[in-house]
Design a protein around this motif. Structure first.
Motif, short mmCIF file in Angstrom:
data_model
loop_
_atom_site.label_atom_id
_atom_site.label_comp_id
_atom_site.label_asym_id
_atom_site.label_seq_id
_atom_site.Cartn_x
_atom_site.Cartn_y
_atom_site.Cartn_z
N VAL A 1 -6.84 12.26 -4.00
CA VAL A 1 -6.97 11.10 -2.75
C VAL A 1 -7.47 11.65 -1.63
O VAL A 1 -7.39 13.06 -1.27
CB VAL A 1 -5.44 10.54 -2.59
N SER B 1 -6.30 11.90 1.61
CA SER B 1 -5.66 12.26 2.78
C SER B 1 -4.14 12.23 2.43
O SER B 1 -3.78 11.51 1.62
CB SER B 1 -5.87 11.50 4.11
N ASP C 1 -1.99 10.93 4.41
CA ASP C 1 -1.40 9.18 4.53
C ASP C 1 -1.66 8.53 3.18
O ASP C 1 -0.87 7.46 2.87
CB ASP C 1 -1.87 8.74 5.79
N GLU C 2 -2.94 8.88 2.70
CA GLU C 2 -3.31 8.05 1.25
C GLU C 2 -2.24 8.48 0.26
O GLU C 2 -2.13 7.49 -0.60
CB GLU C 2 -4.59 8.28 1.03
N ALA D 1 1.05 6.55 0.80
CA ALA D 1 0.66 5.10 0.41
C ALA D 1 0.68 4.88 -1.10
O ALA D 1 1.40 3.90 -1.48
CB ALA D 1 -0.46 4.41 1.29
N ALA D 2 0.10 5.68 -1.66
CA ALA D 2 -0.01 5.60 -3.41
C ALA D 2 1.29 5.76 -3.69
O ALA D 2 1.59 4.98 -4.56
CB ALA D 2 -0.83 6.77 -3.81
N HIS E 1 3.05 2.59 -3.20
CA HIS E 1 2.63 1.18 -4.20
C HIS E 1 3.01 1.57 -5.35
O HIS E 1 3.64 0.65 -6.14
CB HIS E 1 1.11 1.31 -4.13
N CYS F 1 -3.89 15.71 -2.50
CA CYS F 1 -4.81 15.51 -1.27
C CYS F 1 -5.08 17.01 -0.73
O CYS F 1 -3.89 17.61 -0.75
CB CYS F 1 -4.21 14.58 -0.05
#
Length: 183
Positions: free
Chosen positions: A96, A98, A100-101, A104-105, A108, A142
């Protein structure tokens, strides 16, 4: 180390794993990881061997032309795993963009009822871990390292491999990956 092989690879065409249910697997990877289902092959006879073994072979796009594929094999014994290898060893790792991603993953996946471990710090990347419905361990990672860190790891890789070959103990050439300064 330079390769002596005359073969020039152009990347990974696809990686294939077994699944319990092709539709469930496609739905899960689309919903959980946003992958795109692209192709399917279904045959009654294996093209490479000619043996009778009906299968469904599904392909999912994982980004940048990387393809993950699964086989559903209804006439084979129930799918298992290598009991002599710890569950954390064999896994699929996806990149991914970053941290932050990554966070967020994780949110989710957890909102969808998936148990997620991490983020785990690996010095030059951070990652989370979870299992797909087939029992395959999946990692999202990441990159967080610097160009100098990656260059140093490349420099010490041959030394580490040689020392491991001789001692079967963790070489200390990259201890800096796990220091508090890198946390």
């Amino acid at each position: 180390m330079t390769s002596q092989s005359p073969i020039k690879l152009g990347g990974v065409h696809h990686a294939a794993y077994r699944c319990k249910d092709a539709k469930e697997t496609v739905d899960w990877y689309e919903r959980m990881l946003g992958m795109t289902y692209t192709t399917a092959f279904a045959e009654d006879h294996v093209p490479s061997t000619g043996e009778y073994d009906p299968y469904m072979h599904v392909f999912l796009e994982a980004g940048n032309g990387n393809i993950l594929a699964f086989f559903e094999l209804p006439n084979q014994p129930v799918m298992g795993r290598d009991e002599n290898t710890p569950a954390w060893v064999q896994h699929l790792a996806f990149k991914v963009g970053s941290f932050d991603e990554l966070v967020a993953a994780k949110a989710h996946l957890e909102s969808e009822g998936v148990d997620v471990l991490g983020p785990t710090h690996h010095g030059i990347f951070k990652s989370i871990y979870f299992f797909d419905p087939n029992g395959h361990r999946v990692e999202l990672a990441c990159d967080i390292g610097t160009a100098a860190q990656y260059a140093e790891l490349k420099r010490v890789a041959p030394l580490m491999l040689e020392e491991w070959s001789q001692t079967k103990k963790a070489p200390r050439h990259a201890d800096w990956l796990h220091t508090a300064a890198n946390e």
